[in-house]
Structure formats: C-alpha cells, structure tokens
Design an enzyme around this catalytic site. Structure first.
Site, short mmCIF file in Angstrom:
data_model
loop_
_atom_site.label_atom_id
_atom_site.label_comp_id
_atom_site.label_asym_id
_atom_site.label_seq_id
_atom_site.Cartn_x
_atom_site.Cartn_y
_atom_site.Cartn_z
N GLU A 156 55.83 -68.58 34.30
CA GLU A 156 56.24 -67.23 34.71
C GLU A 156 55.84 -66.97 36.16
O GLU A 156 56.53 -66.27 36.90
CB GLU A 156 55.63 -66.18 33.75
CG GLU A 156 56.37 -66.19 32.42
CD GLU A 156 55.54 -65.91 31.19
OE1 GLU A 156 54.44 -65.34 31.32
OE2 GLU A 156 55.99 -66.28 30.09
N GLU A 214 54.10 -77.10 29.27
CA GLU A 214 54.82 -75.97 28.68
C GLU A 214 56.29 -76.05 29.09
O GLU A 214 56.66 -75.56 30.17
CB GLU A 214 54.22 -74.65 29.17
CG GLU A 214 52.78 -74.45 28.76
CD GLU A 214 52.44 -72.96 28.71
OE1 GLU A 214 52.04 -72.50 27.63
OE2 GLU A 214 52.60 -72.28 29.72
N GLY A 257 58.10 -68.39 24.68
CA GLY A 257 58.52 -67.07 24.21
C GLY A 257 59.91 -67.05 23.58
O GLY A 257 60.49 -65.99 23.39
N ASN A 288 46.87 -66.99 25.80
CA ASN A 288 47.35 -66.40 27.05
C ASN A 288 48.00 -65.06 26.69
O ASN A 288 49.11 -65.04 26.17
CB ASN A 288 48.36 -67.35 27.71
CG ASN A 288 49.02 -66.73 28.93
OD1 ASN A 288 48.56 -65.72 29.45
ND2 ASN A 288 50.10 -67.35 29.39
N LYS A 348 49.04 -62.74 28.67
CA LYS A 348 50.02 -62.25 29.65
C LYS A 348 49.74 -60.76 29.95
O LYS A 348 48.58 -60.36 29.92
CB LYS A 348 51.45 -62.50 29.14
CG LYS A 348 51.61 -63.94 28.67
CD LYS A 348 53.02 -64.35 28.39
CE LYS A 348 53.03 -65.81 27.95
NZ LYS A 348 54.37 -66.35 27.77
N HIS A 367 51.43 -71.16 35.85
CA HIS A 367 52.20 -70.83 34.64
C HIS A 367 53.68 -70.68 35.03
O HIS A 367 54.00 -70.22 36.12
CB HIS A 367 51.67 -69.54 34.01
CG HIS A 367 52.29 -69.28 32.68
ND1 HIS A 367 53.53 -68.68 32.55
CD2 HIS A 367 51.89 -69.58 31.41
CE1 HIS A 367 53.83 -68.62 31.26
NE2 HIS A 367 52.86 -69.16 30.56
N SER A 381 55.86 -71.36 22.14
CA SER A 381 56.14 -70.96 20.76
C SER A 381 55.26 -71.66 19.72
O SER A 381 55.73 -72.03 18.64
CB SER A 381 57.64 -71.14 20.44
OG SER A 381 58.42 -70.33 21.31
P1 PGA Z 1 54.49 -68.43 23.85
O1 PGA Z 1 53.87 -68.50 25.34
O2 PGA Z 1 53.47 -69.01 22.91
O3 PGA Z 1 54.75 -66.97 23.60
O4 PGA Z 1 55.75 -69.24 23.86
C1 PGA Z 1 53.13 -69.61 25.77
C2 PGA Z 1 52.73 -69.45 27.21
O5 PGA Z 1 53.53 -68.90 27.98
O6 PGA Z 1 51.64 -69.83 27.62
#
Ligand code: PGA
Length: 250
Positions: free
Chosen positions: A97, A167, A173, A9, A11, A95, A213
């Site tokens: 976000e 998630e 992140g 992903n 983003k 997601h 992460s």
């Molecule tokens: P990340 O993001 O691996 O940077 O933690 C995962 C995601 O948001 O799908």
C-alpha cells in the site's frame, strides 16, 4: 528450525482505546508464546499506549512505516528514533500500500531499512508482485529486483535482523490467498536470492513470512510449507480471537 513469526498489520484501523483493549485481550489469550514470535502493528497514534499494555509480555510492537531521515522538516513523518522511543522493536517497510498508493520506490525503501537497522529497529521488509506482473510471467524478476534494491548495502551481519514478507499484491485484502505451492515457490526463490546476495548460512536463517488474505482457516496449510516461516496478517488480525487462532495454528 526457524521460530514461526506471526505479525498483525492493523493498517489505518483502531482508536487508542480499541487498540489497548485488543492488546489486553490478546495478552489474556496468549499467556505464553515461547515457540512463536508474535508482533502487532497498530497505527502510530496507539503505539505508546499499546507498548504500555504489552509491557512484561512476549508480544512485540511494530510500526507500519517510518521515514529514513533522523529528524527535521518532514511534516507528517516519523523517524526510527521516535519509534524506538514509543516502544517499537519492529517496523513494516515497503508495504504494497505504501508502494502503490503513496508511490514509494525501492531506493526510498532501502534508505528506510538502513535507517531502521542503524537505530536497532528490525525491518519487516515487504515485497510482492501485482496481478499484471504475475500474469506477464515476471514475478521472479520483480522479486529479485525488490530484494536486490531493497537490501542494497545491508551487511551480512544486519540481514539477520530483517524479516522478509512476501505479499503478492493480488492477494492483499482480496480474500484470494496464494496457494501453499505458489507461496512456497516464491519463498524458495526469495531464499535463493538471499543466498545469491549473501551466503547459504544467512539464507538458511532468514525469516520469510507470507501475507495476503491469511485467515485461521488457511494458516495451517501455508505454515506446512518448508520456506514459509510465518504470516503478516491484515484483515483477520483486527479481531483478537481470530488473530489468536492464527498465532495458535496447530
Ligand atoms: P490482508 O492484508 O491479510 O488483509 O490481506 C495483509 C497485509 O496487507 O499485510
């Protein structure tokens, strides 16, 4: 045995040129991936060009979001048919976000999943609790609500096309990964919810991936858990070597 499913992903990262370079180098490293499903989700602007770069490869394309309406006056939005037209096979829906920054709620997420399935796009349906919810001991209630409402009115036939991504918001992140046990406990619970809403045969086959992460260093221990069928990778997917290491975890 569920085939491991590893998705990138990106983003809001990468220009068209950067995205195409990534796709080309990933293809070169992953010449065949018969035992893994590999998916990349570039930003909308790069979808069409990346689809052309991936032609003839086993790597599939995903979008990061969509709107549920067929077409019309929805400035700034993109429909399922447009994503199919751009070469997508998958779409990330719900997601964290989108839920937390853009205020998307379960009902809207459910409409998007229904629209995606109607058009033949496979949803990567994201769920997960915040740190506050985990600390208040309501993680399982949150997951059950997100699954129940997100998958409302999705038939037993269609659920096989849905990939569920667990998630935990506190792990996205942040560099703070769920422990393999925390991930497994959540995945096992998600599978039990699917069994409750559908049946055991469906639950056994549903692909449940972990995100938050994930790195080349922790993918192996996460994938060793019985109910962890793959990963949705953000930060560590932005570099093709790092993402290839995750795909090729031992
Ligand atoms: P990340 O993001 O691996 O940077 O933690 C995962 C995601 O948001 O799908």
């Amino acid at each position: 045995m569920i085939k491991p499913f590893i998705a990138a992903n990106w983003k809001m990262n990468k220009t068209v040129g950067e995205a195409v370079d990534f796709a080309n180098s990933l293809r070169a490293v992953l010449t065949t991936t018969p035992d893994r499903d590999v998916v990349i989700a570039p930003p909308f602007t790069a979808l069409h060009a990346v689809a052309a770069s991936l032609k003839g490869s086993d790597i599939a394309l995903a979008a990061q979001n969509m709107h549920d309406a067929e077409k019309g006056a929805f400035t700034g939005e993109i429909s399922a048919a447009m994503l199919i037209d751009a070469g997508c096979a998958y779409v990330i829906i719900g997601h964290s976000e989108r839920r937390h920054i853009f205020g998307e709620e379960d009902e809207f997420i459910n409409k998007k999943i229904i629209s995606a399935l109607k058009h033949g796009l496979k949803p990567i349906f994201c769920i997960g609790e915040t740190l506050e919810e985990r600390e208040s001991g309501i993680t399982l209630d949150i997951l059950q609500r997100q699954i129940g409402e997100g998958l409302n009115n999705i038939s037993t036939d269609d659920i096989g096309s849905v990939v569920v991504a667990y998630e935990p918001v506190w792990a996205i992140g942040t560099g703070k990964t769920a422990t393999p046990k925390e991930a497994e406990d959540a995945h096992k619970f998600i599978r039990a919810c699917i069994q409750m809403f559908y049946d055991a045969a469906v639950a056994e086959k549903v692909v449940i991936i972990y995100g938050g992460s994930v790195t080349p260093d922790n993918i192996g221990e996460l994938m060793a858990e019985k109910d962890v069928n793959g990963a949705l990778v953000g930060g560590a997917s932005l570099n093709s070597e790092s993402f290839a290491k995750i795909v090729n975890y031992p």
